[in-house]
Design an enzyme around this catalytic site. Structure first.
Site, PDB file in Angstrom:
ATOM      1  N   GLU A   1       6.554   9.777 -14.817  1.00  0.00           N
ATOM      2  CA  GLU A   1       7.108   8.584 -14.174  1.00  0.00           C
ATOM      3  C   GLU A   1       8.035   7.866 -15.147  1.00  0.00           C
ATOM      4  O   GLU A   1       7.643   7.528 -16.271  1.00  0.00           O
ATOM      5  CB  GLU A   1       5.995   7.640 -13.726  1.00  0.00           C
ATOM      6  CG  GLU A   1       6.476   6.345 -13.097  1.00  0.00           C
ATOM      7  CD  GLU A   1       7.458   6.548 -11.962  1.00  0.00           C
ATOM      8  OE1 GLU A   1       8.596   6.036 -12.078  1.00  0.00           O
ATOM      9  OE2 GLU A   1       7.108   7.226 -10.975  1.00  0.00           O
ATOM     10  N   LYS A   2       9.277   7.627 -14.710  1.00  0.00           N
ATOM     11  CA  LYS A   2      10.263   6.980 -15.576  1.00  0.00           C
ATOM     12  C   LYS A   2      10.220   5.466 -15.512  1.00  0.00           C
ATOM     13  O   LYS A   2      10.762   4.789 -16.398  1.00  0.00           O
ATOM     14  CB  LYS A   2      11.660   7.477 -15.228  1.00  0.00           C
ATOM     15  CG  LYS A   2      12.100   7.173 -13.797  1.00  0.00           C
ATOM     16  CD  LYS A   2      13.443   7.809 -13.486  1.00  0.00           C
ATOM     17  CE  LYS A   2      13.853   7.562 -12.031  1.00  0.00           C
ATOM     18  NZ  LYS A   2      15.131   8.217 -11.701  1.00  0.00           N
TER      19      LYS A   2
ATOM     20  N   LEU B   1       3.493   2.308 -12.839  1.00  0.00           N
ATOM     21  CA  LEU B   1       3.193   3.340 -11.855  1.00  0.00           C
ATOM     22  C   LEU B   1       3.303   2.755 -10.445  1.00  0.00           C
ATOM     23  O   LEU B   1       3.420   1.560 -10.262  1.00  0.00           O
ATOM     24  CB  LEU B   1       1.792   3.900 -12.098  1.00  0.00           C
ATOM     25  CG  LEU B   1       1.556   4.546 -13.464  1.00  0.00           C
ATOM     26  CD1 LEU B   1       0.073   4.873 -13.661  1.00  0.00           C
ATOM     27  CD2 LEU B   1       2.394   5.811 -13.625  1.00  0.00           C
TER      28      LEU B   1
ATOM     29  N   GLY C   1      16.839  -1.072  11.578  1.00  0.00           N
ATOM     30  CA  GLY C   1      15.616  -0.303  11.401  1.00  0.00           C
ATOM     31  C   GLY C   1      14.500  -1.146  10.815  1.00  0.00           C
ATOM     32  O   GLY C   1      14.579  -2.381  10.749  1.00  0.00           O
TER      33      GLY C   1
ATOM     34  N   ASP D   1       8.834  11.745   0.495  1.00  0.00           N
ATOM     35  CA  ASP D   1      10.175  11.418   0.968  1.00  0.00           C
ATOM     36  C   ASP D   1      11.221  12.436   0.562  1.00  0.00           C
ATOM     37  O   ASP D   1      12.293  12.507   1.168  1.00  0.00           O
ATOM     38  CB  ASP D   1      10.611  10.050   0.425  1.00  0.00           C
ATOM     39  CG  ASP D   1       9.904   8.893   1.106  1.00  0.00           C
ATOM     40  OD1 ASP D   1       9.010   9.143   1.930  1.00  0.00           O
ATOM     41  OD2 ASP D   1      10.253   7.732   0.815  1.00  0.00           O
TER      42      ASP D   1
ATOM     43  N   HIS E   1       2.126   6.727   3.677  1.00  0.00           N
ATOM     44  CA  HIS E   1       0.879   7.400   4.039  1.00  0.00           C
ATOM     45  C   HIS E   1       1.103   8.865   4.382  1.00  0.00           C
ATOM     46  O   HIS E   1       0.204   9.694   4.187  1.00  0.00           O
ATOM     47  CB  HIS E   1       0.170   6.673   5.184  1.00  0.00           C
ATOM     48  CG  HIS E   1       1.051   6.241   6.311  1.00  0.00           C
ATOM     49  ND1 HIS E   1       1.867   5.129   6.237  1.00  0.00           N
ATOM     50  CD2 HIS E   1       1.244   6.760   7.544  1.00  0.00           C
ATOM     51  CE1 HIS E   1       2.507   4.989   7.382  1.00  0.00           C
ATOM     52  NE2 HIS E   1       2.157   5.969   8.182  1.00  0.00           N
TER      53      HIS E   1
ATOM     54  N   HIS F   1     -16.494  -7.821  21.993  1.00  0.00           N
ATOM     55  CA  HIS F   1     -15.808  -8.876  22.756  1.00  0.00           C
ATOM     56  C   HIS F   1     -16.101 -10.239  22.122  1.00  0.00           C
ATOM     57  O   HIS F   1     -17.251 -10.524  21.777  1.00  0.00           O
ATOM     58  CB  HIS F   1     -16.289  -8.886  24.205  1.00  0.00           C
ATOM     59  CG  HIS F   1     -15.724 -10.011  25.018  1.00  0.00           C
ATOM     60  ND1 HIS F   1     -14.430  -9.976  25.503  1.00  0.00           N
ATOM     61  CD2 HIS F   1     -16.253 -11.195  25.413  1.00  0.00           C
ATOM     62  CE1 HIS F   1     -14.205 -11.094  26.176  1.00  0.00           C
ATOM     63  NE2 HIS F   1     -15.299 -11.857  26.127  1.00  0.00           N
TER      64      HIS F   1
END
Length: 585
Positions: A156-157, A161, A301, A432, A441, A564
């Site tokens: 990780e850059k 994190l 969006g 992604d 998720h 309820h």
């Protein structure tokens, strides 16, 4: 007389399978119930056992062949002696849940051994698995892999994190959304509850500080989880060199398996220069030190509408410019139409079916040139701040992927197979950076599935049961197919719908906008999609997601006792409505 070994029943609606791996060869001695061959479908992975002791005579089909239920796979000479020797273990393959009836369900197979590293991986590697990227997909994948006994490192850059989601995405945006909702409610809603506030003051600096504290707690939490699970954080920029090889800030590292979980970046429009001050992406929009008087959001969006909601509640005049003639493409049309009406009622100005062709910075802000998407007369819009929210792109650049031979598609996404493997042996990708919805998720589920596949387990992701949520007010949530998608597929369906106006809990909360919509198969009553616009939609969608995951019918939901009064009763009532028997409307 030889015994025929046939394709067994694989569950309701499953009629064919693919021959995955022969575990026994002609001439081999086999015992009763010993696995002979592995079959794969899109719903189940199963090993077919021998019906008796004997010798396998022949293979009637080859690996990779598609076979029907009942087709002959091989023949067995009962009681005959054959060559002895253990069967080779089948490679790990993911298997989805089956919706077969219990009496038809195949017996679960034993988990195979962990997937072997690619042939040209160095003999002694620094790590079993190295994950590049510590966002939700990457850090969850690393944790699951460590739980399964792998020696794991994560590259990780960032200084912290958690990736985009925890640092400049999901978490900080939800913190500001909640704070802005509280501020708006204090000025507009509390009085109806008998809570009268004479004057309200916005302390934006304190609001931003609260957001920063929440982000800090979350990213430190991930760092703690790394320490707890023995995961090494390799700080720096990761670059893939090939099978088993990568570098971190130029320093060589070796691993049996390399997983790319680099995430995504904000997309931009040609000719628009982002400065994160007056022309901003979501990153800059989360850090504004003052409420803009005029905010123009380019893109209708999820990200644009959420952040537009934050600043709109705090006092900004918000205009949304969207290329299409509707908001949030991909959502159910009926929900999108209602959503647009409610946002307009809140003060949003909509310029749908328009595009921005030019952005010029001035001393007082930005002047945008806007024209109809289909062509027509141009006009200008003035803004103090412009938010560019036209989507996100895979963060696959500057990682050495193409040089290493990793195939990318036209959109820059890493091409993978069903097991998340890339074109380079031993290199995988999730989240992604590959095809599919860009959701935290979804990336997490893929990370867990891949770690389990590499451990020889049946990791799997059901992409038909991935919920999506828009955290505006009201919230919008959905899972499964939309009505438009079912029409396109030619699937016959029925609709159950229930308004929050008729829900007792929603009335008590004073939050009666919206409805629950259930789409079920007309023939089988199986739930195909659920769409919710209203209070706490993001929480309510979990019940619908579970229903789809387990193949529930609308009647199943309708017969479950819901407390309820609760908002969840609206889901029950909508499910009953699919059969025309809602009780409270």
């Amino acid at each position: 007389m030889p015994i025929e070994i046939k394709v067994p029943s694989l569950g309701e609606s499953v009629t064919t399978a693919t021959v995955g791996k022969w575990l026994k060869q002609p001439g081999d001695a086999v015992k009763a119930d010993e696995p002979i061959v592995e079959l794969e479908t899109d719903k189940v992975s199963v090993e077919v056992p021998s019906p008796a002791d004997g010798r396998l005579e022949n293979h009637a089909v080859a690996e990779g062949d598609e076979v029907d239920v009942g087709a002959v796979l091989a023949t067995l000479e009962k009681g005959a002696a054959g060559k002895s020797g253990a069967a080779k273990a089948a490679p790990a393959k993911p298997a989805a849940k089956t919706d077969a009836k219990p009496e038809d369900a195949p017996k679960p197979k034993a988990a195979p051994k962990a997937a072997a590293p690619a042939a040209d991986v160095p003999a002694n590697t620094d790590y079993d698995i190295v994950v590049i990227g510590a966002g939700p997909g990457g850090y969850v994948c690393a944790i699951r892999a460590a739980q399964l006994g792998f020696k794991v490192a994560c590259v990780e850059k960032r200084a912290t994190l958690g990736g985009t989601c925890l640092n400049v995405g999901c978490i900080p945006s939800k913190a500001l959304l909640q704070s802005s909702e509280n501020y708006h409610a204090a000025g507009h809603d509390f009085a109806s509850h008998g809570v009268v506030i004479d004057s309200i003051k916005l302390d934006l600096a304190k609001m931003q500080a609260r957001k920063a504290d929440i982000v800090g707690a979350n990213v430190k939490g991930v760092e703690y989880l790394f320490k707890k699970n023995g995961i090494t954080w390799l700080k720096g920029h990761g670059k893939v060199e090939g099978t088993g090889r990568l570098t971190v800030d130029g320093k060589p590292v070796t691993a049996k398996h390399i997983i790319i979980a680099a995430g995504s970046d904000s997309a931009n429009l040609p000719g628009i220069e982002i400065d994160e001050k007056v022309i901003v992406t979501s990153t800059g929009a989360l850090e504004l030190s003052a409420v803009p008087k005029r905010l123009v959001v380019i893109g209708g969006g999820v990200i644009g509408l959420e952040l537009g909601s934050v600043w709109g509640r705090l006092g900004a005049d918000v205009t949304v410019v969207e290329f299409l003639d509707r908001l949030v493409p991909g959502t159910d049309n009926e929900v999108a139409t209602q959503f647009q009406k409610l946002l307009t009622k809140q003060g949003f100005k909509m310029k749908l079916g328009h595009k921005v062709t030019k952005a010029e910075k001035t001393k007082s802000g930005v002047v945008l040139t806007v024209e109809p998407s289909a062509g027509g007369q141009a006009e200008t819009l003035e803004a103090d701040v412009v938010l560019v929210a036209v989507g996100r792109t895979a963060a696959s650049k500057n990682m050495g992927l193409e040089e290493a031979g990793v195939e990318l598609d036209k959109r820059g996404r890493v091409v993978t197979d069903a097991h998340f493997a890339t074109s380079v042996p031993g290199v995988y990708a999730i989240g992604d950076v590959i095809a599919g919805p860009m959701l935290a998720h979804k990336a997490e589920e893929e990370g867990v599935a891949l770690a389990e596949i590499l451990a020889g387990q049946a990791g799997h992701v059901n992409y038909d049961a991935i919920p999506g949520v828009i955290y505006t007010w009201p919230e919008v949530a959905s899972v499964g197919f939309t009505e438009e998608q079912l029409k396109e597929k030619g699937t016959e369906y029925k609709i159950g719908k229930f308004p929050f106006m008729a829900n007792g809990r929603a009335r008590a909360l004073g939050m009666t906008d919206g409805f629950v919509k259930v789409l079920a198969c007309k023939k089988t009553d199986r739930v195909l999609g659920v769409h919710i616009i209203g209070p706490c939609a993001g929480e309510l969608i979990a019940e619908a997601t579970m229903a789809i995951e387990f193949g529930a019918s609308a009647e199943d939901i309708g017969r479950v006792c819901h407390a309820h009064p609760t908002l969840s009763e609206a889901v029950k009532e909508a499910a009953l409505g699919a059969d025309g028997r809602s009780l409270n409307i």
